[in-house]
Write a protein that holds these residues in place. Sequence first.
Motif, PDB file in Angstrom:
ATOM      1  N   GLU A 146       0.814  -1.204   0.000  1.00 39.74           N
ATOM      2  CA  GLU A 146       0.000   0.000   0.000  1.00 39.74           C
ATOM      3  C   GLU A 146       0.854   1.263   0.000  1.00 39.74           C
ATOM      4  N   ALA A 147       1.961   1.233   0.747  1.00 43.11           N
ATOM      5  CA  ALA A 147       2.812   2.425   0.811  1.00 43.11           C
ATOM      6  C   ALA A 147       3.369   2.775  -0.562  1.00 43.11           C
ATOM      7  N   ASP A 148       3.727   1.764  -1.353  1.00 38.86           N
ATOM      8  CA  ASP A 148       4.253   2.025  -2.688  1.00 38.86           C
ATOM      9  C   ASP A 148       3.160   2.518  -3.627  1.00 38.86           C
ATOM     10  N   LEU A 149       1.954   1.977  -3.467  1.00 38.64           N
ATOM     11  CA  LEU A 149       0.846   2.482  -4.273  1.00 38.64           C
ATOM     12  C   LEU A 149       0.601   3.961  -3.990  1.00 38.64           C
ATOM     13  N   GLN A 150       0.702   4.329  -2.724  1.00 39.50           N
ATOM     14  CA  GLN A 150       0.499   5.733  -2.361  1.00 39.50           C
ATOM     15  C   GLN A 150       1.581   6.617  -2.980  1.00 39.50           C
ATOM     16  N   ARG A 151       2.839   6.122  -2.974  1.00 46.61           N
ATOM     17  CA  ARG A 151       3.921   6.902  -3.589  1.00 46.61           C
ATOM     18  C   ARG A 151       3.671   7.093  -5.080  1.00 46.61           C
TER      19      ARG A 151
END
Length: 237
Positions: free
Chosen positions: A33-38
Motif C-alpha cells: 500500500e505504501a508504494d501504491l500511495q507513492r
Amino acid sequence: MTQITSSWGGGMVDEQGRARALSRCRLFAGVPEADLQRLATVATARRYRRGQLLVYEGDPGDSLLVVVEGSLKAVSSSPHGEELLLAVVEPGETVGELTVADGGARSATIAALTDATVLRIPREAVLSAAERSPALTRALLDSLASTVRRLTGHAADLVFLDIPRRVAKLLLSLPRADGDAVVVRTRLTQAEMADRVGASRQSLNAALQGFQRRGWVTVGSQEIRLHDVDALHRFVG
C-alpha cells in the motif's frame, strides 16, 4: 512530437482516488500500500476523447500508462500511412512496460479507442517501486513476456495464415458479451478490425460475408453472433 492531451477533471483528482485505481490494475497486484500511495502521488490523470492521440511512435518513453476507463489502441505505421493494430488495452491494463524497462523511444502510437481515462506514472517512479517490491518486478517481467509471446504469435499468423483464417482467429479471440457465450461485441470499427489482421477493409468484409454464407456467423452493426464456434476453430486449424 508534442502529445495531444486534454485536462482531466473527474473524480480522481486526489491521491486516494488514484491509489484506488492503481490497486485495481493487474500490474500492481501485490504491491504494498505504501508504494501504491507513492505512485499515486506522482501519477497524473487525463481524459481523452475517442481518436485522440496519447503518444506517437518514436516519442520519449518517459512514463507508464494505466487505463482506468475506456480502451486504448496501439498501432504501428508504415512510411506510406498503412497501420497495423498491435493491441487493444482495456481497463486495468497498462502500456509502456518496454520503455519503463529500457528507457527507449515509444515503439507504437497510442490512441484512444473510446473515450478514456488514463493515469500516467513517471518511469523513474515505477523503477523505484520495483526495486522495493519483488511482486512488481515479477509483474513487469510477466507483462513483457506476454507482449513478446503475443507479438510473436501475431507475426506467425501474418506469415502462415491467410486473411479469412486470421479473421476467424480474431473473432474467436474477441471478448464475448456478458452472459452470452456466442455474441461478440467489439469497440473496433471494421477498418480497425482489418488493421488488426493486417488486411484491407474489403478483404475483412469478404471474409465475414463468407462466414455468414456458411452459417457460422451473423454480422450486425454492433455485434457479431457466432453460430458455429467449432467450425471456426476447425477452419483456423
